[in-house]
Every structure is written in C-alpha cells, then in structure tokens.
Design a protein around this motif. Sequence first.
Motif, PDB file in Angstrom:
ATOM      1  N   ALA A 132       0.811  -1.215   0.000  1.00  0.00           N
ATOM      2  CA  ALA A 132       0.000   0.000   0.000  1.00  0.00           C
ATOM      3  C   ALA A 132       0.844   1.265   0.000  1.00  0.00           C
ATOM      4  N   LEU A 133       0.208   2.375  -0.322  1.00  0.00           N
ATOM      5  CA  LEU A 133       0.806   3.689  -0.118  1.00  0.00           C
ATOM      6  C   LEU A 133       0.689   4.049   1.357  1.00  0.00           C
ATOM      7  N   LYS A 134       1.717   4.692   1.891  1.00  0.00           N
ATOM      8  CA  LYS A 134       1.690   5.088   3.307  1.00  0.00           C
ATOM      9  C   LYS A 134       1.515   6.598   3.424  1.00  0.00           C
ATOM     10  N   MET A 135       0.441   6.989   4.117  1.00  0.00           N
ATOM     11  CA  MET A 135       0.160   8.390   4.367  1.00  0.00           C
ATOM     12  C   MET A 135       0.219   8.673   5.865  1.00  0.00           C
ATOM     13  N   ALA A 136       0.155   9.947   6.231  1.00  0.00           N
ATOM     14  CA  ALA A 136       0.056  10.344   7.638  1.00  0.00           C
ATOM     15  C   ALA A 136      -0.674  11.673   7.716  1.00  0.00           C
ATOM     16  N   VAL A 137      -1.536  11.789   8.737  1.00  0.00           N
ATOM     17  CA  VAL A 137      -2.265  13.042   8.897  1.00  0.00           C
ATOM     18  C   VAL A 137      -1.802  13.822  10.122  1.00  0.00           C
ATOM     19  N   ASP A 138      -1.359  13.117  11.185  1.00  0.00           N
ATOM     20  CA  ASP A 138      -1.016  13.851  12.401  1.00  0.00           C
ATOM     21  C   ASP A 138       0.228  13.267  13.050  1.00  0.00           C
ATOM     22  N   ILE A 169      -4.249   1.858   0.586  1.00  0.00           N
ATOM     23  CA  ILE A 169      -3.691   2.989   1.326  1.00  0.00           C
ATOM     24  C   ILE A 169      -3.769   2.704   2.819  1.00  0.00           C
ATOM     25  N   GLY A 170      -2.670   2.969   3.511  1.00  0.00           N
ATOM     26  CA  GLY A 170      -2.659   2.961   4.969  1.00  0.00           C
ATOM     27  C   GLY A 170      -2.298   4.347   5.451  1.00  0.00           C
ATOM     28  N   ILE A 171      -3.064   4.869   6.410  1.00  0.00           N
ATOM     29  CA  ILE A 171      -2.788   6.221   6.885  1.00  0.00           C
ATOM     30  C   ILE A 171      -2.563   6.232   8.390  1.00  0.00           C
ATOM     31  N   HIS A 172      -1.476   6.879   8.796  1.00  0.00           N
ATOM     32  CA  HIS A 172      -1.169   7.135  10.198  1.00  0.00           C
ATOM     33  C   HIS A 172      -2.187   8.143  10.708  1.00  0.00           C
ATOM     34  N   ALA A 173      -3.029   7.716  11.662  1.00  0.00           N
ATOM     35  CA  ALA A 173      -4.036   8.592  12.252  1.00  0.00           C
ATOM     36  C   ALA A 173      -4.150   8.228  13.731  1.00  0.00           C
ATOM     37  N   ILE A 174      -3.667   9.096  14.599  1.00  0.00           N
ATOM     38  CA  ILE A 174      -3.582   8.785  16.030  1.00  0.00           C
ATOM     39  C   ILE A 174      -4.633   9.509  16.855  1.00  0.00           C
ATOM     40  N   GLY A 175      -4.768  10.800  16.676  1.00  0.00           N
ATOM     41  CA  GLY A 175      -5.761  11.539  17.450  1.00  0.00           C
ATOM     42  C   GLY A 175      -7.183  11.080  17.138  1.00  0.00           C
ATOM     43  N   ILE A 218      -6.468   2.123   8.706  1.00  0.00           N
ATOM     44  CA  ILE A 218      -6.051   3.200   9.597  1.00  0.00           C
ATOM     45  C   ILE A 218      -4.965   2.652  10.507  1.00  0.00           C
ATOM     46  N   ILE A 219      -3.805   3.268  10.423  1.00  0.00           N
ATOM     47  CA  ILE A 219      -2.641   2.814  11.185  1.00  0.00           C
ATOM     48  C   ILE A 219      -2.597   3.538  12.533  1.00  0.00           C
ATOM     49  N   HIS A 220      -2.478   2.780  13.568  1.00  0.00           N
ATOM     50  CA  HIS A 220      -2.447   3.175  14.985  1.00  0.00           C
ATOM     51  C   HIS A 220      -3.841   3.100  15.594  1.00  0.00           C
TER      52      HIS A 220
END
Length: 539
Positions: A290-296, A341-347, A373-375
């Motif tokens: 997958a593509l790795k994204m991050a929002v926060d 797609i996997g996205i880093h989303a913690i909050g 959703i990663i995390h």
Amino acid sequence: MTLSPNLIVHNAKVITLDPTKPQVSAVASLNGVIVATGDDASILALAGPGTKILNMNGAMVIPGFNDSHNHMLEVGIKLTRISLDDCKSLKEMHDLVAAAAKKTPAGQWIIGEGWNESFLVENRVPTRADIDSATDKHPVLLKRFFNMDTVNSVALRMAGVDANTPDPAGGSIERFPDGTPNGILRAAAKLLVRNLLPAVTQEQCVEAIDKAGAQYLTYGITSIQEPGLYPWEIRGYMAAHREGKLRLRASLMPSWHGFREEENEAELDDRAANLGIWSGLGDDMLRMTALKMAVDGGTTSRTAWMFNPFVGETTVRDFNRLNPADLRRYFKRGHDLGWDIGIHAIGDRAHHESALAFADAVAANPRDHRHNIIHAYFASEPSLDAMAKYKIGAVIQPTFIYFEGDDLFRDVGEELAHEYKPAKTYLKRGIPMIASSDIPSTFHYNPFISLYSLVTRKTHKGTVIAPQEAISRMEALRSYTASPTWLTREEHLKGILMPGMLADMAVLDRDYLTCSDEEILQIKVTTTILGGKVVYQRG
C-alpha cells in the motif's frame, strides 16, 4: 513419481490457525510449501531418504510472526547508533554521548535513538543543557522514540537555528524562558537538523536490512511490512534481495502524502500515478503493497489531531502533516489508481476524519481494497460504522499499550485513555484488526510483548488500560500471524499452517496457550523456520 518432503516437524503441539484442523502434531513441507499436516504416524510415513526430520519433543509450534508495521531498515541503521531505549537518567544519556565523542572524529555526527522521558528518573524531556558538556566538537542528535529530537548547541549552530528562527509549519522549536532554543525540536521542526545528516548509502541500507533481519528471526518473525519508504530505500531492499541478504519476507509501502514532511505534492502524485504498478507486485520474499500516508503526530509528543485540547492545554494546536481538507482528494486519487492505502491517524479526530474520507472514496468507486487506519487509537461511533461497512482495517500497536500507556492519562485524561486501541471492539464489529510493533517508534519488536498487552491490557508498570478491550490468546495470535496477510493480499500464501501455504513457523520454549499471563512475556523462540528451512536455532 511422488516427491518426499524436504522437512518434517513432528512430536509437536502445532497451532495451525486452520479452522478445519486447528491443532496437529506434525507438518511436512516440500520446496518451501506445506504439503501435509496431521498426526505423527501419517506424516512420518511420507518421509524419504532426503527428508530432514525435526523432533520437537512436545514443544509448541505456531505460524511465523508477521509484523505488519515495522521500520526494519531504520532498525538496522539504529543498531549502528547509540541505543537509548534502556536509558534511565539524563546523566546516563550524557555519559553515552561523551563516550561516543571519544571515539568519533571531530565534526562527525553523534546520533542516538530511542529515549523516552517517562523512563528517565527525572521524568522530563532532555534539553541541550543536559548534553552540551559531553562534547563541543560534534553535532549531536538524540531521537525520541517518536516525533521529537533533542540536539546540542553545535547542531543548532550548524542548522542556523537561534532565538530569531520562527517555528516551521507543523512543528515547534522549544525554547528556554529567555527565548533561545533549548534543543528540543518537535514534529516538522526535526527537519531543521535532520536534513543536515549525511545520506545513507545503498551499501549501508543492505547492511542494515541484513542486521535487522538476523535479529528478527530470533523472535520468530518471518514477515514484515515496512511503511513509508523513499525510492532509494526501496532500491536498498531490492539490492538486499538480489544479494541474498533479505533474511525474511518484506512487503514495502511507498511514502505518500503527509508521511515525509519534506516531500512535495507533485512528486508524490507522480509516484502513485507513473510507477506503472499498484499494490501486489512482487514475489513471496519482496513485494509492493500500500501507499503510506500520515495526517497527524502522536499523543505523548502532543502532536496528534484531537477533538479537544490535551490535558493542561487550552487550544488544539496544529501539528498536522497534511491539510485535512485534502484527505478525500488524496484517497480518491490513490484508490482510483488501484493502490491500497494505509494512513497514520492517532488523534481521535484524525481517526474519525480518515475513516469517513476512506468511506467516501470506496462508496464512489467500489472495488476490492485493503485500506487501513494505522495506529487507530480512539474510534468514534461514526468511524466504527464506516470501517465496518466498507471493511477499513485497523492496524494497532499493542507495544504502545505496554511501553507508553501510562502517559495517556497525563496527556488525554482517564476517560479517553480507557478507549485506547479498542481491539475487542474492532473484532466484534467485523473490522479487520491487525497487530504490529511499529519499531523503532516503540522500544522492542518482541511479538510476545504485543500478545501480552492484547490479552492483559497491562503497561510495563502494571497499569491496566481499557480492560474491556482485552481479547483471547488465540485472537491475539491470529492478529500477529494470519490477519496481517489481509493487508498485503497474501491470505492464500501464508499465516496459516495448512497444505498450500508457505512453511513459515516458530517453535516456542513453552505453551503460549496454557502458561500464566505473566509468562507470556518470558516466552522465547527456540527455532525459526522460513520456507521449510531452519533459519535460526537458539544456542
């Protein structure tokens, strides 16, 4: 002519995760693939003159672990630097830097990784005042386990950072009361110094992958997925595979929007659109996923995107790594191009907005996907509904429960802390739930720490967090072996010990299913088998 197996494992308690035959005593493999499972007599009858036969003497055998969020290349590089994972005081940190300075030529970088302020007796973040006296001849950069660095005065001068330097977008230069930088660089501000580090060579990449892989095999890890890679890092993996130094199976996630702060939108859009591939290219040792994204950012660094301010703060600060208004556009583009797609989303807000944006992309163009959703720290009810309806996975890190769970109460308060990483809720709602380590953003890749935390919900200090989210031992084991194959589209290939699957196994020194909860932390791997070959044996 019927070929005999290359390998037979027998006299074992084999947990297969095959619902039609959940426990057997023997497994046979040929050319790296399992050809039969069953009782000792029937499997041993398949042996030929060239069959290697391993008597397990009653030991438990499980599928090899699959760590689906593991920065293996970075771990290998970390092994060449100062390890701060076990650092217990600021004096010890200072002394480690001073010792490194004695054997490092003047002007060269001294880099350490892994400190956590909650492990220090002083219980605070180190500043340049704590390390400056260790050396005035070397730039020093000490990485926290996640999203924060401490640097010395030499490094600040080299970066041109002083009292007049403004905070960069999405980052913070922490300061002493007189306004001068104190050496703490948070979120995007890390790049002010990190961008000065010398580039890693391909040879160093291969060496790092080799070193880390050797360590992982001692813990029964036979597969990993590495998220957020630059093109040069992907080439490093290809070189390691070509040179025979890729010791375990690796799935690679190219870096995409938000993950690497220094990459721009045009080059990332081009990366997804013009590589000529999408998720799934590769073989059983190395593949693109997958593509790795991050929002926060994160909670303990207070850089996560929250609905409400952190405890003791009055506003929600913006440390986001991309503009949230662009989430739907990015998801639609990647999804329509055929990428997972996997996205880093913690909050809690990051999770909520990401889940709803994923749902919109899938609803507009329904297809088989493995978005996740990663995390996945805190799930709102609307986000759970969207994840269940559109099969959006949750990739969690139980290691965070163990190593940093106590800090949650300090940062988000007791109520939200007890909603942390809701593993049981994800399973009950039919949401794919996958466990992983996220090493080196945590302190160890030992899978048994994750299994322990999933089952007990305990931190390293014994604090119980969200006990209602504890899951069974079998559910925990599946989340770290079979379930990760959903992410990489390899459900047909590995993760279950049954005919037709890859012969990847770990042999344990005690019974995971019957030992006490506390003993789970003490379990050791005695033998690791990859593709039907013994690749590690404990001395």
